[in-house]
Design a protein around this motif. Structure first.
Motif, PDB file in Angstrom:
ATOM      1  N   ARG A   1       0.842  -1.211   0.000  1.00 32.38           N
ATOM      2  CA  ARG A   1       0.000   0.000   0.000  1.00 32.38           C
ATOM      3  C   ARG A   1       0.872   1.254   0.000  1.00 32.38           C
ATOM      4  O   ARG A   1       0.518   2.260  -0.607  1.00 32.38           O
ATOM      5  CB  ARG A   1      -0.930   0.037   1.220  1.00 32.38           C
ATOM      6  N   THR A   2       1.992   1.175   0.693  1.00 32.49           N
ATOM      7  CA  THR A   2       2.907   2.322   0.689  1.00 32.49           C
ATOM      8  C   THR A   2       3.418   2.568  -0.732  1.00 32.49           C
ATOM      9  O   THR A   2       3.454   3.704  -1.198  1.00 32.49           O
ATOM     10  CB  THR A   2       4.092   2.068   1.645  1.00 32.49           C
TER      11      THR A   2
ATOM     12  N   ALA B   1       0.667   4.087  -2.657  1.00 33.46           N
ATOM     13  CA  ALA B   1       0.439   5.486  -2.268  1.00 33.46           C
ATOM     14  C   ALA B   1       1.527   6.385  -2.850  1.00 33.46           C
ATOM     15  O   ALA B   1       1.295   7.560  -3.120  1.00 33.46           O
ATOM     16  CB  ALA B   1       0.394   5.617  -0.756  1.00 33.46           C
TER      17      ALA B   1
ATOM     18  N   TYR C   1       7.408  11.766  -0.654  1.00 32.81           N
ATOM     19  CA  TYR C   1       6.366  11.433   0.313  1.00 32.81           C
ATOM     20  C   TYR C   1       5.147  10.992  -0.486  1.00 32.81           C
ATOM     21  O   TYR C   1       4.929  11.469  -1.591  1.00 32.81           O
ATOM     22  CB  TYR C   1       5.957  12.676   1.115  1.00 32.81           C
ATOM     23  N   ALA C   2       4.360  10.140   0.104  1.00 28.69           N
ATOM     24  CA  ALA C   2       3.085   9.800  -0.527  1.00 28.69           C
ATOM     25  C   ALA C   2       2.220  11.056  -0.473  1.00 28.69           C
ATOM     26  O   ALA C   2       2.155  11.718   0.551  1.00 28.69           O
ATOM     27  CB  ALA C   2       2.422   8.670   0.246  1.00 28.69           C
ATOM     28  N   SER C   3       1.564  11.390  -1.587  1.00 25.95           N
ATOM     29  CA  SER C   3       0.687  12.561  -1.553  1.00 25.95           C
ATOM     30  C   SER C   3      -0.663  12.139  -0.976  1.00 25.95           C
ATOM     31  O   SER C   3      -1.028  10.965  -1.031  1.00 25.95           O
ATOM     32  CB  SER C   3       0.508  13.148  -2.950  1.00 25.95           C
ATOM     33  N   LEU C   4      -1.380  13.105  -0.433  1.00 26.15           N
ATOM     34  CA  LEU C   4      -2.661  12.784   0.199  1.00 26.15           C
ATOM     35  C   LEU C   4      -3.640  12.161  -0.798  1.00 26.15           C
ATOM     36  O   LEU C   4      -4.254  11.134  -0.496  1.00 26.15           O
ATOM     37  CB  LEU C   4      -3.236  14.031   0.880  1.00 26.15           C
ATOM     38  N   PRO C   5      -3.791  12.727  -2.015  1.00 21.67           N
ATOM     39  CA  PRO C   5      -4.712  12.070  -2.970  1.00 21.67           C
ATOM     40  C   PRO C   5      -4.276  10.633  -3.281  1.00 21.67           C
ATOM     41  O   PRO C   5      -5.123   9.749  -3.406  1.00 21.67           O
ATOM     42  CB  PRO C   5      -4.610  12.946  -4.224  1.00 21.67           C
TER      43      PRO C   5
ATOM     44  N   ILE D   1      -2.633   8.593  -1.282  1.00 25.73           N
ATOM     45  CA  ILE D   1      -2.931   7.747  -0.113  1.00 25.73           C
ATOM     46  C   ILE D   1      -4.394   7.308  -0.184  1.00 25.73           C
ATOM     47  O   ILE D   1      -4.726   6.145   0.032  1.00 25.73           O
ATOM     48  CB  ILE D   1      -2.665   8.516   1.208  1.00 25.73           C
ATOM     49  N   MET D   2      -5.274   8.266  -0.494  1.00 22.46           N
ATOM     50  CA  MET D   2      -6.701   7.945  -0.561  1.00 22.46           C
ATOM     51  C   MET D   2      -7.002   6.992  -1.722  1.00 22.46           C
ATOM     52  O   MET D   2      -7.900   6.169  -1.628  1.00 22.46           O
ATOM     53  CB  MET D   2      -7.534   9.231  -0.730  1.00 22.46           C
TER      54      MET D   2
ATOM     55  N   LYS E   1      -6.080   2.523  -1.767  1.00 21.16           N
ATOM     56  CA  LYS E   1      -6.957   1.423  -1.377  1.00 21.16           C
ATOM     57  C   LYS E   1      -7.727   0.867  -2.586  1.00 21.16           C
ATOM     58  O   LYS E   1      -8.089  -0.298  -2.620  1.00 21.16           O
ATOM     59  CB  LYS E   1      -7.940   1.925  -0.313  1.00 21.16           C
TER      60      LYS E   1
ATOM     61  N   GLU F   1      -5.217   3.647   5.634  1.00 20.49           N
ATOM     62  CA  GLU F   1      -5.050   5.005   5.068  1.00 20.49           C
ATOM     63  C   GLU F   1      -4.729   6.002   6.175  1.00 20.49           C
ATOM     64  O   GLU F   1      -3.867   6.858   6.016  1.00 20.49           O
ATOM     65  CB  GLU F   1      -6.328   5.481   4.359  1.00 20.49           C
TER      66      GLU F   1
ATOM     67  N   MET G   1      -1.293   5.671   7.250  1.00 29.94           N
ATOM     68  CA  MET G   1      -0.357   6.202   6.252  1.00 29.94           C
ATOM     69  C   MET G   1      -0.350   7.730   6.258  1.00 29.94           C
ATOM     70  O   MET G   1       0.693   8.346   6.068  1.00 29.94           O
ATOM     71  CB  MET G   1      -0.736   5.669   4.877  1.00 29.94           C
TER      72      MET G   1
ATOM     73  N   LEU H   1       1.991  17.974  -2.123  1.00 31.24           N
ATOM     74  CA  LEU H   1       1.553  16.695  -1.565  1.00 31.24           C
ATOM     75  C   LEU H   1       0.049  16.615  -1.365  1.00 31.24           C
ATOM     76  O   LEU H   1      -0.471  15.601  -0.898  1.00 31.24           O
ATOM     77  CB  LEU H   1       2.244  16.447  -0.215  1.00 31.24           C
TER      78      LEU H   1
ATOM     79  N   PHE I   1      -1.669  18.181   0.812  1.00 34.33           N
ATOM     80  CA  PHE I   1      -2.061  18.302   2.214  1.00 34.33           C
ATOM     81  C   PHE I   1      -2.517  19.716   2.577  1.00 34.33           C
ATOM     82  O   PHE I   1      -3.060  19.940   3.642  1.00 34.33           O
ATOM     83  CB  PHE I   1      -0.901  17.903   3.145  1.00 34.33           C
TER      84      PHE I   1
END
Lengths: 252, 386
Positions: free
Chosen positions: A73-74, A77, A189-193, A195-196, A199, B8, B11, B52, B54
């Motif tokens: 998953r990482t 992401a 870094y994994a970006s927030l979008p 990460i979402m 899944k 999630e 993470m 990112l 955020f």
């Protein structure tokens, strides 16, 4: 071109490792686990190839326990497109040996037909530094190890390797197995979008048996021990005394 | 949800934590020493945060943001709480009260704020109106279609970098049984508006570089279009949106306490006195046990309060409990960490004294501990008619 990136779940590099009481290995129960840092660099490079238009799909594969899906998953992401989880054991303490891992990866390559494999040069847990090389032997592909620069030029790649004496540049034919070193890039870094989205990205689950690979161990761990504690030093008052002490212990 | 975070959520927390460790920690010493955040560092943090995805992640998807749940956002802020507030101010989290923007306010304030083009600051407190917000003297008089504002605000965080301000101003007074009661309206005020000025505030013992500023209004004329929400509806706007800042204080206290705890734990495991590690002495080890127990309790209390918001359950009392407990926990944890470090804990060469100083304000801002206790007890007693 498809890029295959094997990622290993290892004890987090910040964790102070403890040897199990019976000396059979390192205690991994309830310890923070992360993606092997060299594999992170490999994932980053794969995503960069895709961003540069040199690759069209990044597939991450991990071999180990069910919890390796966190590691995958990482990778998803960070930007990998899909993942393959090969559940080879239920025991978090069982380490799948490099040859077994290489055979599994060979089977995955036969199915996926990637144009390049980007792997970490070694895993920080057992420092084997063998899987990439073994995989090259099994596939008959070219190999470029300890890579700090990668430039794919059609059906070959120009590669800079970090060797003991300095840097070596070689040309390898594609498809190729590349094992990456620390200075190749700095993983994002994994970006927030992302990460979402991670899944929702596909993750296939297989077993070594599905791929026709026997993973029975061939190596035996005789013992695992803590590094020997460093002996206390002494303070000397002058250069003469220092030389004298060094002579005493036979260091000069 | 309380007993486990999703992959999630885990993470998200990990990513923010590693961001803070790599992008914030290295600059902290400089900010602490100079009391300033150099512009290029601020811009770098802001750009990275935008890149990112955020930036403004507390805002919904309808305005192009991540739309994190209250629990998700509490996790983001918990990890940010580990780092310098002066620096992580640029990990932009505009005031969610901006969702009250209407008409062309959306393009002038809301959208530029969530895109990181304009920074906002919130102004409520006055020298004579702290916890007693209705005691404010800063007032606006109608003049034709405009409002003319006079008065001042102080303790305004982030005002040094703000391009515009959300200011609560008295717009009238009602006579009630308990005496006169101010009517309050929220206004949007641009930096540079004639009659409006921003000047340096006081030097604070907590959060160096995260400045508190003074705002002054001297016959400052604001058109009706600058009213955020309804005229005299300031309290409604406040109640609808401002509960979240107390969760912020609670969750950041938890994050900072965890960082402090790591220092104390490692010091106890390494420092030797009387021929053994000091962690072997129960006087030290039992303190560590109490510290981590309190940190975990505050963490769960805070996430549980955020979870109630996500489930649209009444949460006022729970948020107050989280803010009260987490901020007081941080005071005890930083104090104990200094005690474990002994004299070294007080030296500026080490960050412990900073965490100890920074902890002090958490029991004061966004509603003092006393106000939180008032909210909690009133909530319980009112139901019984007391």
């Amino acid at each position: 071109m498809k890029v295959l990136v094997p990622v290993k779940r290892v004890i987090d590099y910040n964790v102070k490792v403890r040897v199990k009481a019976d000396g059979s290995g390192v205690d991994l129960a309830n310890v923070k686990m992360s993606m092997n840092p060299f594999d992170e660099i490999a994932v980053e490079q794969a995503i960069r190839l895709k961003e540069a238009g040199q690759a069209d799909e990044v597939v991450a594969v991990s071999i180990g326990v069910k919890q390796n899906q966190e590691t995958l998953r990482t990778a998803l992401a960070m930007g990998a497109d899909r993942a393959i989880l090969v559940v080879a054991t239920e025991d978090v303490h069982a380490d799948i040996e490099p040859l077994a891992v290489a055979k599994i990866l060979k089977a995955v390559i036969d199915e996926e037909q990637p144009g390049i494999v980007l792997a970490g040069k070694q895993a920080i847990d057992n420092d084997m530094n063998a899987t990439g090389q073994m995989l090259a032997a099994l596939t008959g592909w070219s190999q470029a190890t300890f890579v700090s620069e990668l430039d794919i030029q059609g059906d070959s790649a120009l590669v800079t390797r970090e060797v003991d004496g300095g840097l070596q540049t070689i040309k390898v034919s594609m498809p190729t197995i590349v094992t990456v070193d620390l200075r190749l890039n700095e993983p994002r870094y994994a970006s927030l979008p992302n990460i979402m989205k991670a899944k929702k990205k596909p993750m296939d689950e297989k077993t070594p048996a599905d791929l026709g690979v026997d993973i029975a161990p061939r190596l035996t761990i005789v013992s695992t021990g803590e590094p020997e504690a460093r002996a206390a030093g002494i303070k000397v008052g002058s250069v003469d005394e220092l030389v004298e002490k060094l002579k005493e212990v036979g260091a000069v | 949800m309380l007993y486990g975070l999703s992959a999630e959520q885990d993470m998200i927390a990990q990513t923010v934590r590693s961001f803070v460790e790599k992008e914030i920690y290295p600059h902290e010493e400089l900010v602490e020493r100079t009391g300033e955040v150099p512009n290029e560092i601020a811009q770098h943090i802001k750009e990275k945060t935008l890149e990112l995805g955020f930036y403004a992640c507390n805002f919904p998807e309808s305005v192009g943001c991540a739309g994190l749940s209250h629990v998700d956002f509490a996790l983001v802020e918990r990890e940010l709480g580990r780092g310098s507030m002066a620096l992580n101010h640029f990990f932009g989290r505009p005031q969610n009260i901006l969702m009250a923007c209407e008409g062309d306010q959306i393009d002038r304030y809301l959208m530029p704020a969530v895109r990181g083009e304009r920074m906002d600051a919130l102004a409520m407190t006055e020298p004579g109106a702290g916890s007693d917000i209705r005691g404010m003297k800063c007032s606006a008089q109608r003049d034709g279609g405009d409002w003319v504002v006079n008065g001042s605000k102080h303790f305004i965080s982030g005002a040094d970098h703000a391009d515009f301000f959300i200011v609560f101003i008295a717009t009238g007074e009602d006579q009630t049984d308990k005496g006169p009661k101010k009517r309050i309206t929220a206004f949007l005020v641009d930096r540079g508006t004639p009659g409006f000025s921003v000047r340096d505030g006081y030097k604070s013992v907590s959060h160096r570089g995260y400045k508190n500023m003074i705002l002054e209004f001297d016959d400052c004329r604001l058109p009706q279009a600058q009213v955020l929400g309804e005229v005299d509806g300031g309290f409604e706007v406040m109640n609808t949106w401002l509960y979240a800042t107390r969760i912020t204080v609670a969750t950041m206290s938890v994050g900072r306490a965890r960082r402090v705890f790591d220092y104390a734990l490692h010091y106890a495991a390494e420092r030797e006195q009387f021929g053994q590690k000091i962690g072997k002495f129960q006087g030290v080890s039992f303190q560590l046990a109490d510290m981590i127990t309190e940190i975990d309790a505050a963490d769960l209390l805070t996430l549980a309060a955020a979870d109630r918001l996500d489930k649209a359950l009444p949460a006022n009392r729970e948020i107050a409990s989280a803010k009260l407990y987490a901020s007081e926990m941080l005071a005890r944890v930083t104090d104990a960490a200094i005690q474990i470090h002994g004299g070294m804990g007080l030296m500026s060469d080490y960050p412990l004294e900073r965490f100890w100083r920074d902890a002090r304000v958490e029991r004061i801002w966004d509603g003092t501990s006393e106000i939180q206790r008032h909210i909690i007890s009133r909530d319980l007693l009112r139901a019984l008619g007391a």
